[in-house]
Design an enzyme around this catalytic site. Structure first.
Site, PDB file in Angstrom:
ATOM      1  N   LYS A 133       0.818  -1.207   0.000  1.00  0.00           N
ATOM      2  CA  LYS A 133       0.000   0.000   0.000  1.00  0.00           C
ATOM      3  C   LYS A 133       0.851   1.255   0.000  1.00  0.00           C
ATOM      4  O   LYS A 133       0.517   2.245  -0.646  1.00  0.00           O
ATOM      5  CB  LYS A 133      -0.928   0.020   1.224  1.00  0.00           C
ATOM      6  CG  LYS A 133      -2.103  -0.933   1.124  1.00  0.00           C
ATOM      7  CD  LYS A 133      -3.162  -0.551   2.135  1.00  0.00           C
ATOM      8  CE  LYS A 133      -4.183  -1.661   2.314  1.00  0.00           C
ATOM      9  NZ  LYS A 133      -5.158  -1.349   3.365  1.00  0.00           N
ATOM     10  N   LYS A 187      -6.347 -10.482  -8.098  1.00  0.00           N
ATOM     11  CA  LYS A 187      -7.434 -10.576  -7.138  1.00  0.00           C
ATOM     12  C   LYS A 187      -8.525  -9.537  -7.444  1.00  0.00           C
ATOM     13  O   LYS A 187      -8.209  -8.427  -7.866  1.00  0.00           O
ATOM     14  CB  LYS A 187      -6.830 -10.303  -5.749  1.00  0.00           C
ATOM     15  CG  LYS A 187      -7.697 -10.757  -4.604  1.00  0.00           C
ATOM     16  CD  LYS A 187      -7.060 -10.431  -3.269  1.00  0.00           C
ATOM     17  CE  LYS A 187      -8.157 -10.014  -2.321  1.00  0.00           C
ATOM     18  NZ  LYS A 187      -7.711  -9.626  -1.013  1.00  0.00           N
ATOM     19  N   LYS A 225     -11.169  -3.642  -4.779  1.00  0.00           N
ATOM     20  CA  LYS A 225     -11.729  -2.318  -5.056  1.00  0.00           C
ATOM     21  C   LYS A 225     -10.634  -1.339  -5.483  1.00  0.00           C
ATOM     22  O   LYS A 225     -10.891  -0.411  -6.231  1.00  0.00           O
ATOM     23  CB  LYS A 225     -12.464  -1.780  -3.836  1.00  0.00           C
ATOM     24  CG  LYS A 225     -11.526  -1.543  -2.678  1.00  0.00           C
ATOM     25  CD  LYS A 225     -12.137  -0.846  -1.519  1.00  0.00           C
ATOM     26  CE  LYS A 225     -11.085  -0.533  -0.472  1.00  0.00           C
ATOM     27  NZ  LYS A 225     -10.182  -1.648  -0.137  1.00  0.00           N
TER      28      LYS A 225
END
Ligand code: TRP
Length: 334
Positions: A114, A197, A200
């Site tokens: 991230k 995967k 979102k």
């Protein structure tokens, strides 16, 4: 004997849960309210570790809670609440942050992924401590089992390490939780990029099936899902990742084993198969969407349901936190 304690958290970072969230988390939550003392938390404190807008967070927290109730969580049986309503989450997180090594936190792969996305220097310290807040969530409720996706394994290991460290240093305080990971749904992937995967943050709109989406767009996305060369409906991760993903979806939603599905569509080609997958998705999501819409139409009632959950959660969290305060040497505040 008391029923096992279950705890899980889900982020309010989108205007709808998607199929991966539904199969990996939400559906498990509903199944696990049976025979367990279950606590399910909309983790808004985690949601502010990355860039966000307050109005969107407020809206998404209600949408997340409404979807949990709509999917079948029964407020009589399960405790559904919003993380920021229970101040003990932040409080325990601080104590655990002080027990975590910098190197230990720096090894968390989700942070690395991230922070790379945001540029390492501008990633917040909150994002760095995210897994420790997650550990606090779980340990506050003395959870035995934590339903999560496979990507959360490392965070659960950290949670166990911190619990053990605390218990060793300050005396038995925390239950060691174990992850509850459902194998069959580990690999729900992006419809447009079936090797990635369903997510979102990285899937394109065409690659993701949202629980709150209308039947029309849901059908269209399934029909346009990337399939593979050939015409046979067969599971083969290597050579047919697209078809395999659709087989997994249909199998997970209907309970029909994949070999049985392969036999059913033998010689029929992709078209008939995709049509059926689309129908199953629409049939699953439509009632949840309708109930969610109803719940969101009455915010006062939804907020009241969440207040009931928060009160029940607070009672447990406060008890754990009182022990922690004493064990670590804080003076009584009387
Ligand atoms: N990190 C989890 C996820 O992204 C969300 C989460 C926060 C969580 N706190 C938790 C999951 C506690 C389980 C238990 O999926």
């Amino acid at each position: 004997m008391a029923s096992p304690r279950v705890f899980s958290g889900i982020q309010p970072t989108a205007d709808s849960f998607h199929l991966g969230n539904y199969l990996g988390a939400v559906r498990q939550y509903v199944a696990m309210q049976e025979g367990n003392d279950a606590f399910y938390c909309v983790v808004d404190l985690h949601a502010i570790t990355v860039d966000y807008r307050p109005e969107a967070l407020r809206r998404r927290s209600r949408i997340a809670a409404a979807q949990l109730f709509a999917a079948g969580l029964d407020p009589e049986r399960s405790t559904v609440f919003v993380q920021s309503h229970v101040r003990e989450h932040s409080e325990l997180a601080w104590v655990l942050i002080c027990l975590t090594g910098m190197g230990e936190a720096a090894r968390m792969t989700q942070f690395k992924d991230k922070s790379a996305r945001y540029g390492e220097a501008s990633a917040s310290v909150g994002l760095f401590t995210y897994p420790i807040l997650q550990a606090a969530d779980i340990l506050l409720y003395q959870a035995d089992a934590v339903p999560v996706g496979a990507d959360q394994k490392q965070h659960l290991e950290l949670t166990r390490d911190l619990a053990q460290r605390f218990n060793h240093r300050f005396g038995e305080t925390f239950t060691l939780p174990r992850p509850h990971i459902v194998k069959e749904v580990e690999k729900i992937t992006d419809l447009q990029d079936p090797t990635a995967k369903m997510s979102k943050s990285s899937s394109s709109p065409g690659g993701i099936l949202d629980v709150l989406e209308q039947p029309g767009p849901l059908r269209k996305k399934v029909m346009r899902a990337v399939t593979d060369t050939g015409t046979e409906v067969l599971a083969d991760d290597e050579n047919k990742p697209g078809v395999t993903n659709l087989l997994r979806i249909q199998s997970a939603l209907t309970g029909t084993p994949i070999p049985e599905l392969e036999a059913r569509y033998a010689g029929q080609g992709y078209g008939a198969f995709k049509k059926d997958v689309a129908e199953v998705v629409v049939e699953t999501f439509t009632p949840i969407r309708e109930r969610t819409e109803k719940l969101l139409a009455d915010e006062t009632e939804l907020d009241r349901m969440l207040a009931v959950g928060a009160a029940r959660a607070r009672a447990v969290a406060a008890e754990t936190m009182a022990t922690v305060r004493d064990r670590v040497g804080f003076l009584p505040a009387s």
